[in-house]
Design an enzyme around this catalytic site. Structure first.
Site, mmCIF file in Angstrom:
data_model
loop_
_atom_site.group_PDB
_atom_site.id
_atom_site.type_symbol
_atom_site.label_atom_id
_atom_site.label_comp_id
_atom_site.label_asym_id
_atom_site.label_seq_id
_atom_site.Cartn_x
_atom_site.Cartn_y
_atom_site.Cartn_z
ATOM 1 N N ARG A 1 0.834 -1.090 0.107
ATOM 2 C CA ARG A 1 0.031 -0.089 0.005
ATOM 3 C C ARG A 1 1.084 1.144 -0.026
ATOM 4 N NH1 ARG A 1 -1.826 0.889 4.370
ATOM 5 N NH2 ARG A 1 -1.238 -0.919 5.528
ATOM 6 N N TYR B 1 -1.290 -3.673 -6.646
ATOM 7 C CA TYR B 1 -0.896 -4.577 -5.388
ATOM 8 C C TYR B 1 -2.211 -4.351 -4.334
ATOM 9 C CZ TYR B 1 1.896 -7.242 -2.481
ATOM 10 O OH TYR B 1 2.494 -8.390 -1.782
ATOM 11 N N GLY B 2 -2.549 -5.590 -3.783
ATOM 12 C CA GLY B 2 -3.513 -5.771 -2.590
ATOM 13 C C GLY B 2 -4.303 -4.503 -2.394
ATOM 14 N N LYS C 1 -9.360 -2.856 1.530
ATOM 15 C CA LYS C 1 -9.332 -1.506 2.509
ATOM 16 C C LYS C 1 -10.105 -0.377 1.966
ATOM 17 C CE LYS C 1 -6.826 -4.081 5.097
ATOM 18 N NZ LYS C 1 -5.406 -4.050 5.331
ATOM 19 N N HIS D 1 -10.411 -2.554 11.702
ATOM 20 C CA HIS D 1 -9.311 -3.402 10.949
ATOM 21 C C HIS D 1 -9.245 -4.389 12.047
ATOM 22 C CE1 HIS D 1 -4.782 -3.270 9.531
ATOM 23 N NE2 HIS D 1 -5.458 -4.127 8.811
ATOM 24 N N SER E 1 -1.234 -3.447 10.600
ATOM 25 C CA SER E 1 -0.843 -4.370 9.388
ATOM 26 C C SER E 1 0.470 -5.108 9.699
ATOM 27 C CB SER E 1 -0.642 -3.321 8.187
ATOM 28 O OG SER E 1 -1.566 -2.839 7.838
ATOM 29 N N ALA E 2 0.404 -6.172 9.373
ATOM 30 C CA ALA E 2 1.523 -7.236 9.531
ATOM 31 C C ALA E 2 1.987 -7.133 11.119
ATOM 32 C CB ALA E 2 2.946 -6.655 8.791
ATOM 33 N N CYS E 3 1.035 -7.032 12.112
ATOM 34 C CA CYS E 3 1.228 -7.362 13.379
ATOM 35 C C CYS E 3 0.378 -8.377 14.060
ATOM 36 C CB CYS E 3 0.631 -6.073 14.229
ATOM 37 S SG CYS E 3 1.896 -4.650 13.713
ATOM 38 N N GLY E 4 -0.100 -9.449 13.420
ATOM 39 C CA GLY E 4 -0.267 -10.786 13.900
ATOM 40 C C GLY E 4 -2.016 -11.093 14.002
ATOM 41 N N LYS E 5 -2.734 -10.260 13.054
ATOM 42 C CA LYS E 5 -4.001 -10.713 13.025
ATOM 43 C C LYS E 5 -4.446 -12.291 12.342
ATOM 44 C CE LYS E 5 -5.230 -7.046 10.836
ATOM 45 N NZ LYS E 5 -3.902 -6.583 10.699
ATOM 46 N N ASN F 1 -2.408 -14.583 12.163
ATOM 47 C CA ASN F 1 -1.820 -15.596 12.994
ATOM 48 C C ASN F 1 -2.874 -15.710 14.124
ATOM 49 O OD1 ASN F 1 1.077 -16.920 12.275
ATOM 50 N ND2 ASN F 1 0.666 -14.450 11.462
ATOM 51 N N ASP G 1 -9.034 -10.087 9.179
ATOM 52 C CA ASP G 1 -8.502 -8.728 8.755
ATOM 53 C C ASP G 1 -9.580 -7.599 8.934
ATOM 54 O OD1 ASP G 1 -6.151 -7.155 7.814
ATOM 55 O OD2 ASP G 1 -7.371 -6.811 5.966
ATOM 56 N N ARG H 1 2.395 -11.895 -0.115
ATOM 57 C CA ARG H 1 1.263 -12.513 0.358
ATOM 58 C C ARG H 1 0.730 -13.659 -0.484
ATOM 59 N NH1 ARG H 1 -1.381 -8.768 4.247
ATOM 60 N NH2 ARG H 1 0.342 -7.265 4.468
ATOM 61 N N ARG I 1 2.884 -3.586 17.998
ATOM 62 C CA ARG I 1 4.408 -3.947 18.203
ATOM 63 C C ARG I 1 5.010 -2.883 19.122
ATOM 64 N NH1 ARG I 1 6.758 -7.309 14.333
ATOM 65 N NH2 ARG I 1 5.336 -8.241 12.874
ATOM 66 N N PHE J 1 2.302 -16.762 19.196
ATOM 67 C CA PHE J 1 1.532 -17.570 18.344
ATOM 68 C C PHE J 1 0.449 -18.506 19.137
ATOM 69 C CE2 PHE J 1 5.309 -16.402 16.301
ATOM 70 C CZ PHE J 1 5.057 -15.892 15.013
ATOM 71 N N GLU K 1 0.769 -19.887 22.105
ATOM 72 C CA GLU K 1 0.700 -19.601 23.454
ATOM 73 C C GLU K 1 -0.188 -18.361 23.676
ATOM 74 O OE1 GLU K 1 1.957 -21.571 25.111
ATOM 75 O OE2 GLU K 1 3.491 -22.888 23.764
#
Ligand code: GTP
Ligand code: SPV
Ligand code: MN
Length: 600
Positions: A87, A215-216, A224, A244, A266-270, A272, A295, A383, A414, A507, A509
């Site tokens: 993005r 892209y995306g 988005k 989000h 973004s890219a912080c674990g949703k 997962n 997402d 992705r 993070r 993860f 845990e």
């Protein structure tokens, strides 16, 4: 587009049958064709045969490379233009008639200026290309919470991705014809020139225009652009929330399920967290986790006062790097077939590969060059696009038209320092402040520097389609008589130790932390009140079998008063950036906490 000079269009387009019963839709499609001048128009019905035909074309021109059909049947690699990998927040605009309505959190352009700019870019841009018309529905097709749109694009790769990510085709078109209302999205890859790239939103016109990227989030306009920026704007006036957030269900050994929605940047674990597999001990006891969304979450109060949520998407556009049998086995199982990989590396036998997958060596990097061990083989924002139905933990409730009731909302980012593993807001108002205060280190999901701390309220900094001050007020407005609101928590999976490594194993845990939240919701778990909220003591969370260093045990559950004083002071200056529009209740809440920190 009235101001644009219309050019003659090809006889094939001039004479093409318009695919809809809705005059307004046919008219808009023809208006766009007169400006963009495609050679052909194709109305997409979402069928298997249409998808197969698109894929054949993309295999023929190299847009898609078939992967090893034994290990990854019906799967492809797409290599994007190397300047088009994420993005582009600096080129993304919210074009409201009043600048203040977009707020300091958005780039703004006047609708007239933005239309003039985009009309010039779109003029003749589809010459020699096919223009695809994609009717889509965000959310279960029969859901009152779902909303429809039509994306026009000249990219078959976008069509193929939209087919996976949304309910696309005939059923969506039928709903659009019934409702007569839809979000109009116009997209062209243009020349893929970063200097001629804009993602424009006109929330007052329910319109999106995107040029110059394939892209995306720049190009799959249902995601988005529609489901967050336009939808958040609509949600404000209609009394719901477009967020989000992932949505997951945690089923305990007694068979009761609590649904949790969580906003991480973004890219912080949703993805997962949404696909979490319980640690072995929990599995043996009978715990299960169900994925509803990874997402985006649309929520509104139900008749019983609780918030009910749907996932507007039908697929996952997930981060590949870091995904492994160890970190996210559900994701790995999901992407074994029928998957489009974008910008991953390739092994010598045609399998997709990325950093963190395993210890094989890829033969090619994401650009298609022989891999020389210099830098990553996969782009950090590489992705996969895959249907959610293939996910082993996919919840049967994800198709429920009424959505799932939310017991807890989680915010997180993070944060290498200061922020403990988990705390609970004292009430809704405090929780809204906790969300507004979110900060996180930037990631590769957007172009620009990585690892820079920035405020990302509710993980919506790049996605809120209106002024954050009004957004905070909208959140506060849900606290009214009769409401049965979820509890609000904050987590940080990314606290680092003195050696720079993550202190918490994360993860699977993370379920231990979710269990504590659920017990808090049910009024069973203990916690210690502090000015920043209720913190568990180390013994309040089940940690049997987790290897935690002494430093981790000390730091993850610690409340650092001096550090938080500085944090809460800087929050006051952040709120001040939004001037007098910020709700007084939120400023008072900040002041209350600042005072408690001073006096405690
Ligand atoms: P978007 O799709 O960009 O919105 O990202 P996302 O929020 O879904 O993030 P995702 O789950 O894809 O995770 C991004 C990165 O964070 C991956 O490299 C993961 O391996 C890593 N990650 C996810 N969860 C954890 C965790 O609990 N601990 C640690 N240390 N890393 C994690
Ligand atoms: C994000 O950046 O939050 C994503 C990826 O989910 S994109 O769809 O490109 O926005
Ligand atoms: Mn996202």
């Amino acid at each position: 587009m009235a101001a644009v000079v219309e050019h003659p269009i090809s006889p094939e387009v001039e004479n093409s049958t318009m695919g809809s019963q809705l005059d307004a839709l046919n008219q808009w499609v023809m208006d766009v064709a007169r400006v963009t001048q495609p050679d052909r128009i194709q109305w997409c019905d979402g069928s298997d045969s249409e998808f197969a035909e698109l894929v054949r074309g993309m295999e023929a021109d190299g847009t898609l490379l078939p992967l090893n059909s034994e290990t990854h049947p019906e799967s492809w690699l797409h290599r994007s233009h190397p300047d088009d990998v994420a993005r582009v927040e600096h080129l993304t605009f919210v074009c409201t008639s009043e600048r203040e309505d977009a707020g300091p959190n958005n780039h703004w352009m006047s609708p007239a200026d933005a239309h003039a700019k985009m009309d010039a870019l779109f003029a003749g841009c589809m010459r020699g290309r096919t223009m695809y018309v994609i009717p889509y529905c965000m959310g279960p097709i029969d859901s009152p919470l779902a909303r429809c749109g039509v994306e026009i694009t000249d990219s078959p790769y976008v069509v193929a991705n939209m087919r996976i990510m949304t309910r696309m085709g005939a059923a969506a078109l039928a709903r659009i014809e019934r409702e007569g209302r839809f979000v109009k999205g116009l997209h062209s890859i243009g020349e893929l020139d970063p200097e001629r790239r804009f993602i424009m939103h006109f929330p007052e016109e329910l319109t999106i225009q995107s040029y110059g990227s394939g892209y995306g989030g720049n190009a799959l306009l249902g995601k988005k652009c529609h489901a967050l920026r336009i939808a958040s704007h609509q949600a404000r006036s209609e009394g719901w929330l477009a967020e989000h957030m992932l949505i997951l269900g945690v089923e305990n050994p007694q068979g009761q399920t609590h649904y949790i929605a969580a906003a991480f940047p973004s890219a912080c674990g949703k993805t997962n967290l949404a696909m979490l597999i319980p640690p072995e001990g929990y599995r043996n006891e009978g715990w299960k986790v169900w994925t509803v969304g990874d997402d985006i979450c649309w929520m509104r109060p139900g008749p019983d006062g609780r918030l009910y949520a749907i996932n507007p998407e039908a697929g996952f556009f997930g981060v590949a790097p870091g995904t492994s049998e160890k970190s996210n086995p559900n994701a790995l199982a999901t992407i074994q077939r029928n998957t489009i990989f974008t910008n991953v590396g390739l092994t010598d036998d045609g399998q997709p590969w990325w950093e963190g997958l395993d210890d094989r060596k890829p033969a090619f990097d994401w650009r298609g060059n022989a891999y020389d061990c210099n830098g990553p083989a996969a782009h950090p924002n590489a992705r996969f696009t895959v249907s959610a139905r293939q996910c082993p933990s996919w919840s049967p409730k994800a198709e429920d038209a009424q959505g799932v009731p939310i017991s807890a909302i989680v915010f997180g980012g993070r944060r290498a320092s200061l922020v403990p593993l988990v705390f609970e807001a004292r009430d809704w108002k405090h929780g809204v402040l906790v969300g507004a205060a979110m900060g996180s280190e930037t990631t590769a999901a957007a172009t620009g520097a990585v690892g820079v701390m920035r405020r990302d309220p509710m993980a919506m900094k790049p996605f809120c389609g209106y002024n954050f001050a009004d957004y905070f007020a909208h959140w506060l407005s849900f606290d009214k008589p009769g409401a049965q609101l979820p509890k609000i928590f904050h987590v940080n999976w990314f606290r680092k130790g003195e050696d720079g490594k993550f202190l918490w194993p994360g993860f699977g845990e993370n379920l231990r932390v979710l269990e504590w939240m659920i017990e808090r919701v049910e009024g069973r778990a203990s916690a210690t009140d502090t000015p920043i909220g209720a913190l568990p003591k180390i013994g309040d969370i089940r940690l049997d079998g987790v290897a935690l260093s002494d430093e981790a045990r000390r730091v993850l559950f610690d409340f650092d008063r001096a550090g938080w004083q500085a944090e809460v002071d800087s929050l006051a200056s952040f709120l001040d950036e939004f001037g007098t529009r910020v709700p007084v209740a939120l400023k008072n809440e900040q002041a209350r906490i600042a005072a408690e920190l001073r006096n405690g």
